[in-house]
Design an enzyme around this catalytic site. Sequence first.
Site: not given
Ligand code: MSP
Length: 603
Positions: A19, A22, A127, A130, A144, A147, A288, A291
């Site tokens: 989304h 990411h 959790c 996480c 958590c 979440h 936030k 989904k």
């Molecule tokens: N798999 C772990 C990361 C391992 S790295 C060695 C993880 N994955 S995640 O899919 O949850 O991705 C988290 C990352 O996605 C955040 O740190 C950020 O880079 C990005 N984001 C996901 N949602 C976000 C927002 N709402 N706002 C900004 N960045 C976001 O954690």
Amino acid sequence: MAEKFCVTTPIYYPNDIPHVGHAYTTIVCDVISRWNKLLGKDVYFLTGTDEHGKKIQEVADKNNKKPKEFVDELIPKFKDAWKKLNIDYNRFIRTTDEDHVKNVQEVLQKVYDNGDIYLGEYEGLYCVGCERYYTEKELEDGNCPIHKRPAILLKEKSYFFRLSKYKDRLLEYYNKNPDFLQPKKRRNEIISKVSEELKDFSISRTSFDWGIPLPFDSKHICYVWFDALLNYYTATKDNGFWPADVHIMAKDIFWFHSVYWPAILMSIGEPLPKKIFSHGYWTFNKEKISKSRGKIINIDDLIGLTGNCDSARYFLLRQTAFGEDGDFSEEALINRHNNELLNKLGNLVTRTSTLIEKYGMTKTNNHFKIDFDLIKKLYNNFEFDKVLNEIFSFIDSANEYLQNKKPWETKDTKILYEVADSIKQLTILLSPIIPGSCKKIAKQFNFKIALDELNKPLEVSKIKKGDYIFTRVELPQEKVNKPEPVKEIMEGVGIINYEDWTKVDLRVGQIKKVETIEGADKLYKLSIDLGEEKERTILSGLREIYSADKLKEMKVIVISNLAPRKMRGIMSEGMLLAAVNSDESKCVLVSISGDIENGSKVC
Ligand code: MSP
């Protein structure tokens, strides 16, 4: 040999399609990568997916699929999303890749052999979202903090990593390298938390099997975070790109990168990454991104708002300072697309190329020079919003210069050369952020996107008007943010948002010619000088109110960006501002008495 530079995104969980959150991190890394390539460096840009662990196993179970089968179906969707956003990475690493599995096992063995891993028993509140244990203090009413669901009590025999052993070395490293963790406020949080207490952490699981088996005890699988962090090392250890220059992520996972990761690297005697930078969190219309609440925007939605991925890239970098939280709104994105990309950049490019096609250009010395040193400093500090501010004020100056010098009247084609050369400079420096659009501009104006072109004179060549780079987008009504409730006094007047107001372009115009139209008793056909190449034709119902003589030379206010409308077979290109009393028996034109050029903005 070119200097090497390596930038990484986190590897995302492929439990669903990506989304806007990411997309943000990935776009930022793409911009950093493209900027460093522009500087002439040999760049390696790494992204990928984190495929092991309980979270992935749970969604796969729900979908009646094996975990590997489940993630295999999602990976093409990630790759497709990044392609649509024009993300130019070097490797998309998956933690199920063979070389990664091998690397994780080698590192585990090394850490085990040097005594940093020991067998213990773990009981704690976990959790699944996480993939980590929490202390009671960290939970909010047992939930958590991220979440908002209850952490579950887990007890298992587990191998531990001796993190506590690294407490002093970590603190010493943070202190000696003040730029290692950024931004400062989050660095301080890490330092204070590490100074309080640093507990060993559990690095193995036996309660499920979706993961990499420990090489020294295959009943245990490796904890997903230990596995995931090593992706950076797997991809770069043999190609000369380790240590990475910068790891980028949001604040949610800054702790793992700032504490666990350096300690693991210290344990295997590898150098640490040069910088770890955490940005803020995006909300969606102040809520936030989640989904379950339907507040999520996927990549197709994001690009679909304007049909141009550069608008999304531009918006995300412009809307908020890197490091801070940001609020995403479809309305704000479309407004920036229309008011900044289209009205400022698009307008400059279209206007200049149209004029050059018509009148040609004559080489001269362009005294407009973009402040390269400042822009370089801002890019290197990841101050992307400021980079855009600088470049867009340069665009404003170029637009104003054109407007003031009126080359369509003076036929001074040196002016057109100066503006075209300015377009060249700003396009080169904008290219890391909106690469697709800049490529089109460079082709149209016949220059290369390279830093050494900045000071080279632009080649005089045939320039044609070309296609529009940005086109106007209307915001679907259901996406308009409803304004806040207003005071009684304002009720009933049809409140508009500030954003709505900024869409109206009011200009000073001077009435040059007043003609009557046969068969239309109320209408005048006016020719109005708006400081443009050609006078505008505006039909206005003033005939019963003003004599033609009275109107001639009057300076009035024109709504200049109103869609043209055909009346009596004549195209009317705007409207005039007037004051009308309540029963509409009186109407007076709003006019300007001061000394100001035609075409000046009314604000
Ligand atoms: N798999 C772990 C990361 C391992 S790295 C060695 C993880 N994955 S995640 O899919 O949850 O991705 C988290 C990352 O996605 C955040 O740190 C950020 O880079 C990005 N984001 C996901 N949602 C976000 C927002 N709402 N706002 C900004 N960045 C976001 O954690």
